[in-house]
Design a protein around this motif. Structure first.
Motif, PDB file in Angstrom:
ATOM      1  N   GLU B  89     -61.781 -10.660 -43.594  1.00 42.71           N
ATOM      2  CA  GLU B  89     -62.635 -10.322 -44.750  1.00 42.71           C
ATOM      3  C   GLU B  89     -61.998 -10.816 -46.043  1.00 42.71           C
ATOM      4  N   LYS B  90     -60.696 -10.573 -46.191  1.00 44.84           N
ATOM      5  CA  LYS B  90     -59.983 -10.999 -47.409  1.00 44.84           C
ATOM      6  C   LYS B  90     -60.032 -12.502 -47.570  1.00 44.84           C
ATOM      7  N   GLU B  91     -60.083 -13.201 -46.433  1.00 42.89           N
ATOM      8  CA  GLU B  91     -60.068 -14.665 -46.481  1.00 42.89           C
ATOM      9  C   GLU B  91     -61.474 -15.259 -46.518  1.00 42.89           C
ATOM     10  N   GLY B  92     -62.492 -14.416 -46.676  1.00 44.38           N
ATOM     11  CA  GLY B  92     -63.833 -14.936 -46.951  1.00 44.38           C
ATOM     12  C   GLY B  92     -64.791 -14.991 -45.778  1.00 44.38           C
ATOM     13  N   VAL B  93     -64.348 -14.532 -44.599  1.00 45.60           N
ATOM     14  CA  VAL B  93     -65.294 -14.475 -43.478  1.00 45.60           C
ATOM     15  C   VAL B  93     -66.212 -13.252 -43.691  1.00 45.60           C
ATOM     16  N   ASN B  94     -67.486 -13.409 -43.452  1.00 38.32           N
ATOM     17  CA  ASN B  94     -68.412 -12.271 -43.501  1.00 38.32           C
ATOM     18  C   ASN B  94     -68.241 -11.465 -42.223  1.00 38.32           C
ATOM     19  N   VAL B  95     -67.744 -10.243 -42.357  1.00 37.70           N
ATOM     20  CA  VAL B  95     -67.559  -9.385 -41.178  1.00 37.70           C
ATOM     21  C   VAL B  95     -68.539  -8.219 -41.280  1.00 37.70           C
ATOM     22  N   PHE B  96     -69.502  -8.177 -40.353  1.00 35.12           N
ATOM     23  CA  PHE B  96     -70.528  -7.124 -40.340  1.00 35.12           C
ATOM     24  C   PHE B  96     -70.657  -6.557 -38.941  1.00 35.12           C
ATOM     25  N   PRO B  97     -70.442  -5.265 -38.722  1.00 36.70           N
ATOM     26  CA  PRO B  97     -70.063  -4.255 -39.695  1.00 36.70           C
ATOM     27  C   PRO B  97     -68.661  -4.518 -40.243  1.00 36.70           C
ATOM     28  N   ASN B  98     -68.365  -4.011 -41.445  1.00 30.24           N
ATOM     29  CA  ASN B  98     -67.068  -4.321 -42.047  1.00 30.24           C
ATOM     30  C   ASN B  98     -65.932  -3.531 -41.404  1.00 30.24           C
ATOM     31  N   SER B  99     -64.718  -3.966 -41.663  1.00 28.37           N
ATOM     32  CA  SER B  99     -63.541  -3.396 -40.998  1.00 28.37           C
ATOM     33  C   SER B  99     -63.393  -1.904 -41.318  1.00 28.37           C
ATOM     34  N   LYS B 100     -63.725  -1.530 -42.543  1.00 33.23           N
ATOM     35  CA  LYS B 100     -63.558  -0.128 -42.952  1.00 33.23           C
ATOM     36  C   LYS B 100     -64.472   0.788 -42.117  1.00 33.23           C
ATOM     37  N   THR B 101     -65.711   0.358 -41.943  1.00 34.08           N
ATOM     38  CA  THR B 101     -66.658   1.130 -41.139  1.00 34.08           C
ATOM     39  C   THR B 101     -66.173   1.247 -39.691  1.00 34.08           C
ATOM     40  N   ILE B 102     -65.733   0.122 -39.134  1.00 34.01           N
ATOM     41  CA  ILE B 102     -65.280   0.160 -37.734  1.00 34.01           C
ATOM     42  C   ILE B 102     -64.066   1.078 -37.594  1.00 34.01           C
ATOM     43  N   ARG B 103     -63.146   0.996 -38.581  1.00 32.16           N
ATOM     44  CA  ARG B 103     -61.951   1.846 -38.528  1.00 32.16           C
ATOM     45  C   ARG B 103     -62.343   3.332 -38.558  1.00 32.16           C
TER      46      ARG B 103
END
Lengths: 391, 391
Positions: B89-103
């Motif tokens: 995510e920090k490097e610009g890849v669109n991650v959906f669902p985002n890492s925070k939600t998955i965590r």
């Protein structure tokens, strides 16, 4: 019986284009192992089947060697080496549609004779070994303008078919085996898809109306069900069933029909496979035509051919002014419309009038689906970065 | 905007199981280039995506290196390396669902705290670093039998969840981070799937009823729409939307709910992806959940979530007495029933209660679909050639 769903069973498909691709959606759903043969290494099916084989569908050895590896062989295009299919049948491979049917359908003269032999209504025709011979017929007045000229050997989407009104029109034609047909003034073009399995179980899909693009001679809208009185649609269904029974067909048979100005039904031509006129079924029918073809060729019970909702299909063809890497313009706009599902076939290069995809529009109210279809048609464009001058 | 349909765009999917397979049906339809990562070389997705990568979803480097190659990354299972997602995510890849939600979702204690923080109704709970600590709580009477024990770290389909009625029950549990929940006497289990794209557009699917298998703790029937008064289903939808908004979720969020004996709605747990409770949508909905997930994560307009027809879904789970090469017994009998569509996931080996596929039954009349579903359930069996003794 064979346990298709969990065994060593292999299904072969000749052709890896869009019809093959949509068949694979169904084999994936049923977990059926699939092998696909196509000449193009980047064919739409290339990455989504179990085995992709590259080779010519017209080469005897290629088709024979491919077919020897599978239990059941089907086609998504009729333009294949039929001698190889005949040999495979003799050696125990299940070939559906069978080689005899494909041979008859491949040649339009043979197809027309088949209708005559089986008392199936079709436009009157004459047969010629070469286009040149038409001139003699015109001289002797056994033929007169206007008429429809059709190349006898397999053509595709409007190539190989021309309306001939003058001697000049005639001079533009290739000098090949051909037929001429009486030019029928028709009100409508219809189609009926018939499914038949080896047990002989038969089901028909509802009669659909087809609207053609005036220039490109390609279907522009397919409307299901046809908005016609039941006396006419019943007659169309009876005629289509008669054709399927005459062929002792196994699989799907798409029967294209003319509705004449006198409300007669005439067979135009047939395709022994899933067909453009049945694409609406993916979204609208209880059992879509691709699943039904799989059910039929595996001799499984046929599914319900009736519709959940009204359906209209729009072909996505390449804009006539563009050739090159494809862009689908205004895709998002059509995705906002209710009941709209685009299908993109995955061909990288667009060309004028090339079939690149289709869009299905479904609605409880068919007239609303038809209106949305027009909006879709006006909105989406299949173009490329480079505009070409069509000289 | 990105031209997903005809460009160099690459979609990555973490996990190559049945949910990934059904996502691929939709990416094929839209001609979206897909890369799938899974540890199993014969995963259901292996042969039907553009690129299949073999590797552990829990290994940082494997997930990171896979994710670096794609533009948008999604999941079909939550049990993945979240640190890698955070870096991507920090490097610009669109991650959906985002890492925070998955965590948050991966850890049931964190998930429950999230509901408390956002004022979302859920069953009361206590949190324990180790199961052993529960004994102390019982001794001090801050907890009493019966209660539900749940492993805090991600479990699957009933593993990691147990109803505890006695000290003996407690002794069978692993000594891990866990929560206990008040045992809620509920009338029904419901689910609502919410779709949200990056624009913030939100749509909910109709509320469904879930019936669980009494022994296996797996869903046996999913019924859409739920046969409940609108006051209750509206409340369920409002609650589900609140959860999706709280997560600022992008993609699908399946929200499992309890309907208590007092007609309260409580959140049970959520899955940030297509979900078993939405499989009926392939045949019943205008836009199925898999297409909707793709639309949402690509920030395309969301499709119509309403239903064409009533739908009931039956899971095909491995018979409890069989382990080995799978056989689907009586498949042809169910194919004869109207409105019945089997989905076979393509797992070669069946085990007791393993999810091997599902069957959707659709009908204009939902009560008829429910009756046919019972027939399907009684007819089809997922077995193997070798019967095992379950000792």
């Amino acid at each position: 019986m064979t346990n298709y769903f969990s065994s060593d069973f292999k299904l072969g498909i000749l052709g890896g284009g869009q019809l093959g691709k949509m068949l694979l959606t169904e084999t994936q759903k049923f977990d059926i192992y699939t092998c696909v043969l196509d000449a193009a290494k980047d064919a739409p099916c290339a990455n989504i089947c179990d085995e992709f084989h590259i080779g010519s569908l017209l080469d005897f050895d290629t088709v024979y060697n491919f077919g020897k590896q599978v239990n059941t062989l089907t086609i998504e295009i009729e333009n294949v080496n039929v001698d190889a299919l005949e040999k495979l049948e003799k050696e125990g491979v299940n070939v559906f549609p069978n080689s005899k049917t494909i041979r008859t359908i491949q040649n339009k003269a043979k197809q027309k004779l088949f209708y005559v032999d089986h008392n199936i209504p079709a436009a009157e025709f004459s047969r010629f070994a070469y286009t040149d011979e038409i001139k003699t017929a015109l001289k002797h007045e056994s033929l007169s303008f206007p008429f429809v000229w059709k190349s006898a050997q397999f053509g595709y989407d409007g190539t190989g078919v021309k309306i001939i009104r003058t001697h000049n029109d005639l001079d533009t034609l290739p000098n090949v085996e051909c037929i001429t047909e009486k030019l029928i003034p028709f009100k409508n073009e219809l189609a009926v898809i018939v499914a038949r399995n080896a047990n002989g179980d038969l089901k028909t899909y509802p009669v659909v109306e087809m609207e053609f693009h005036p220039d490109a001679n390609q279907v522009e809208y397919v409307i299901c069900p046809a908005r016609l009185p039941s006396t006419i649609t019943e007659n169309a269904e009876i005629t289509a069933l008669k054709v399927a029974k005459a062929f002792k067909h196994v699989g799907l048979l798409a029967v294209e029909l003319f509705l004449t100005e006198n409300d007669e039904i005439l067979v135009n031509e047939v395709a022994p496979r899933p067909h453009n006129s049945g694409h609406y079924s993916i979204e609208a029918s209880y059992t879509n035509q691709f699943e039904q073809h799989i059910r039929a060729i595996l001799n499984l019970p046929l599914g319900d051919t009736s519709s959940k909702v009204g359906g209209v299909m729009v072909n996505l063809v390449g804009d006539e002014n563009y050739t090159g890497n494809v862009i689908y313009e205004n895709m998002e706009t059509i995705l906002k419309m209710d009941g709209v599902t685009p299908h993109i076939y995955g061909k990288k290069i667009t060309k004028p009038f090339r079939k690149m995809g289709h869009v299905t529009i479904v609605h409880q109210d068919l007239s609303k689906a038809r209106k949305i279809a027009e909006k879709v048609k006006k909105t989406i464009r299949v173009i490329s970065t480079n505009k070409t001058n069509n000289n």
